[in-house]
Design a protein around this motif. Structure first.
Motif, mmCIF file in Angstrom:
data_model
loop_
_atom_site.group_PDB
_atom_site.id
_atom_site.type_symbol
_atom_site.label_atom_id
_atom_site.label_comp_id
_atom_site.label_asym_id
_atom_site.label_seq_id
_atom_site.Cartn_x
_atom_site.Cartn_y
_atom_site.Cartn_z
ATOM 1 N N ILE A 1 43.036 39.392 59.072
ATOM 2 C CA ILE A 1 42.472 38.361 58.189
ATOM 3 C C ILE A 1 41.006 38.672 57.887
ATOM 4 C CG2 ILE A 1 41.921 35.911 57.979
ATOM 5 C CD1 ILE A 1 44.325 35.358 59.815
ATOM 6 N N GLY A 2 40.247 39.022 58.924
ATOM 7 C CA GLY A 2 38.828 39.316 58.741
ATOM 8 C C GLY A 2 38.600 40.502 57.820
ATOM 9 N N TYR A 3 39.306 41.615 58.085
ATOM 10 C CA TYR A 3 39.148 42.795 57.233
ATOM 11 C C TYR A 3 39.721 42.551 55.844
ATOM 12 C CZ TYR A 3 37.497 45.661 61.106
ATOM 13 O OH TYR A 3 36.753 46.181 62.137
ATOM 14 N N GLY A 4 40.739 41.688 55.750
ATOM 15 C CA GLY A 4 41.288 41.350 54.438
ATOM 16 C C GLY A 4 40.262 40.629 53.581
ATOM 17 N N ILE A 5 39.572 39.649 54.171
ATOM 18 C CA ILE A 5 38.531 38.928 53.428
ATOM 19 C C ILE A 5 37.382 39.865 53.084
ATOM 20 C CG2 ILE A 5 36.799 37.085 53.595
ATOM 21 C CD1 ILE A 5 38.792 35.542 55.328
ATOM 22 N N PHE A 6 37.008 40.721 54.031
ATOM 23 C CA PHE A 6 35.942 41.691 53.777
ATOM 24 C C PHE A 6 36.340 42.633 52.633
ATOM 25 C CE2 PHE A 6 33.555 45.596 54.586
ATOM 26 C CZ PHE A 6 32.284 45.103 54.793
ATOM 27 N N GLY A 7 37.607 43.063 52.629
ATOM 28 C CA GLY A 7 38.087 43.934 51.567
ATOM 29 C C GLY A 7 38.056 43.252 50.208
ATOM 30 N N LEU A 8 38.441 41.965 50.171
ATOM 31 C CA LEU A 8 38.382 41.221 48.909
ATOM 32 C C LEU A 8 36.954 41.109 48.391
ATOM 33 C CD1 LEU A 8 40.940 38.328 49.581
ATOM 34 C CD2 LEU A 8 41.230 40.290 48.058
ATOM 35 N N LEU A 9 36.012 40.874 49.286
ATOM 36 C CA LEU A 9 34.606 40.814 48.882
ATOM 37 C C LEU A 9 34.129 42.167 48.355
ATOM 38 C CD1 LEU A 9 33.120 38.642 51.772
ATOM 39 C CD2 LEU A 9 33.331 37.979 49.372
ATOM 40 N N MET A 10 34.578 43.251 48.985
ATOM 41 C CA MET A 10 34.204 44.584 48.513
ATOM 42 C C MET A 10 34.783 44.852 47.135
ATOM 43 S SD MET A 10 32.221 46.291 50.569
ATOM 44 C CE MET A 10 32.533 47.973 50.067
ATOM 45 N N LEU A 11 36.065 44.519 46.931
ATOM 46 C CA LEU A 11 36.696 44.729 45.627
ATOM 47 C C LEU A 11 36.010 43.902 44.553
ATOM 48 C CD1 LEU A 11 40.493 44.800 46.590
ATOM 49 C CD2 LEU A 11 39.082 46.714 45.824
ATOM 50 N N TRP A 12 35.663 42.660 44.884
ATOM 51 C CA TRP A 12 34.953 41.828 43.911
ATOM 52 C C TRP A 12 33.600 42.440 43.571
ATOM 53 C CZ3 TRP A 12 30.171 39.551 44.155
ATOM 54 C CH2 TRP A 12 29.856 38.719 43.077
ATOM 55 N N SER A 13 32.900 42.974 44.577
ATOM 56 C CA SER A 13 31.590 43.578 44.339
ATOM 57 C C SER A 13 31.700 44.768 43.401
ATOM 58 C CB SER A 13 30.959 44.018 45.664
ATOM 59 O OG SER A 13 30.745 42.912 46.514
ATOM 60 N N VAL A 14 32.709 45.616 43.620
ATOM 61 C CA VAL A 14 32.907 46.777 42.742
ATOM 62 C C VAL A 14 33.201 46.319 41.319
ATOM 63 C CG1 VAL A 14 34.393 48.763 42.286
ATOM 64 C CG2 VAL A 14 33.635 48.279 44.621
ATOM 65 N N TRP A 15 34.101 45.324 41.190
ATOM 66 C CA TRP A 15 34.456 44.816 39.853
ATOM 67 C C TRP A 15 33.256 44.171 39.178
ATOM 68 C CZ3 TRP A 15 34.191 39.650 38.281
ATOM 69 C CH2 TRP A 15 34.689 39.393 37.005
ATOM 70 N N TYR A 16 32.523 43.354 39.900
ATOM 71 C CA TYR A 16 31.394 42.643 39.307
ATOM 72 C C TYR A 16 30.281 43.609 38.930
ATOM 73 C CZ TYR A 16 27.594 39.286 38.746
ATOM 74 O OH TYR A 16 26.547 38.557 38.245
ATOM 75 N N GLY A 17 30.015 44.588 39.824
ATOM 76 C CA GLY A 17 28.981 45.573 39.517
ATOM 77 C C GLY A 17 29.317 46.380 38.283
ATOM 78 N N ALA A 18 30.588 46.813 38.171
ATOM 79 C CA ALA A 18 31.009 47.576 36.991
ATOM 80 C C ALA A 18 30.921 46.722 35.731
ATOM 81 C CB ALA A 18 32.425 48.102 37.189
ATOM 82 N N ARG A 19 31.296 45.450 35.837
ATOM 83 C CA ARG A 19 31.250 44.541 34.684
ATOM 84 C C ARG A 19 29.814 44.330 34.212
ATOM 85 N NH1 ARG A 19 30.813 38.868 34.447
ATOM 86 N NH2 ARG A 19 31.708 37.928 32.578
ATOM 87 N N ARG A 20 28.886 44.166 35.165
ATOM 88 C CA ARG A 20 27.493 43.952 34.797
ATOM 89 C C ARG A 20 26.896 45.211 34.157
ATOM 90 N NH1 ARG A 20 26.160 39.024 34.042
ATOM 91 N NH2 ARG A 20 23.975 39.633 34.241
ATOM 92 N N LYS A 21 27.292 46.399 34.640
ATOM 93 C CA LYS A 21 26.804 47.641 34.037
ATOM 94 C C LYS A 21 27.315 47.792 32.608
ATOM 95 C CE LYS A 21 26.250 50.315 38.300
ATOM 96 N NZ LYS A 21 26.756 51.468 39.084
ATOM 97 N N ALA A 22 28.601 47.453 32.416
ATOM 98 C CA ALA A 22 29.172 47.545 31.073
ATOM 99 C C ALA A 22 28.487 46.572 30.123
ATOM 100 C CB ALA A 22 30.682 47.277 31.124
ATOM 101 N N LEU A 23 28.199 45.359 30.618
ATOM 102 C CA LEU A 23 27.531 44.364 29.784
ATOM 103 C C LEU A 23 26.117 44.813 29.428
ATOM 104 C CD1 LEU A 23 27.581 41.564 28.493
ATOM 105 C CD2 LEU A 23 26.775 40.615 30.654
ATOM 106 N N ALA A 24 25.409 45.404 30.393
ATOM 107 C CA ALA A 24 24.054 45.892 30.116
ATOM 108 C C ALA A 24 24.071 47.015 29.092
ATOM 109 C CB ALA A 24 23.406 46.368 31.416
#
Length: 198
Positions: free
Chosen positions: A159-182
């Protein structure tokens, strides 16, 4: 496995303390191999220290059981508190990682901080990570209360690593989205007359 093997002879508290030995040995091996203390190893060592403190205060099995979650929650609160600073905690973590990979990494991060979109990106990421880690701690404390010790020890890492993994995936997606928007918002560079358009 360590807890199950020792619970009947040592009792809950001592068996839980003994179950901290394998991750401590693994962190020691990683530290000796890489010569640096990464985030995961830091959390493991911090949880071991919390175990020692809990034992000195009477050794409550529940406190020892959720030691990792308490450390994670403390990190989440640090993330949220760092939003009051000029630069949030995730900026410094990313800057340190970049500095290890390239000689110009730290300077590049300092230059990027001057861009409003970059500042907003790091603040949003720090907020989401802080909330996510605090909620993870709350969930782990609840499960420790309603589950048996052996079931908690077996399932809580997933459960702990699953939540950590979801946060990591969100970070990658959000970072890529912000770069594309910029990139979309940046002005188009028109080449001088006579030069081919790339």
């Amino acid at each position: 496995m360590v807890y199950e093997a020792l619970d009947s002879t040592l009792g809950d508290t001592n068996a839980l303390i003994a179950s901290a030995v394998p991750p401590l040995l693994w962190s020691g091996y990683e530290l000796a191999k890489t010569k640096r203390l990464d985030a995961v190893s830091f959390l493991v060592v911090a949880s071991i220290l919390l175990t020692v403190a809990a034992t000195a205060l009477g050794g409550s099995p529940k406190i020892i059981q959720i030691r990792d979650a308490l450390v994670t929650g403390a990190v989440g609160l640090l993330f949220l508190a760092s939003l009051l600073l000029e630069k949030p905690l995730i900026f410094y973590l990313a800057r340190a990682t970049s500095a290890r990979n390239t000689e110009q990494g730290a300077a590049q991060f300092d230059a990027m901080w001057q861009m409003p979109e970059v500042r907003r990106t790091f603040r949003v990421m720090t907020f989401i990570w802080g909330v996510g880690l605090v909620l993870q701690t709350a969930l782990m404390c609840l499960l420790a209360w309603v589950w048996s010790i052996d079931r908690y020890l077996l399932l809580s890492p997933f459960i702990g690593y699953g939540i950590f993994g979801l946060l990591m995936l969100w970070s990658v997606w959000y970072g890529a989205r912000r770069k594309a928007l910029a990139a979309l918002q940046s002005p188009v560079q028109v080449p001088p007359a006579g030069e081919p358009i790339p």
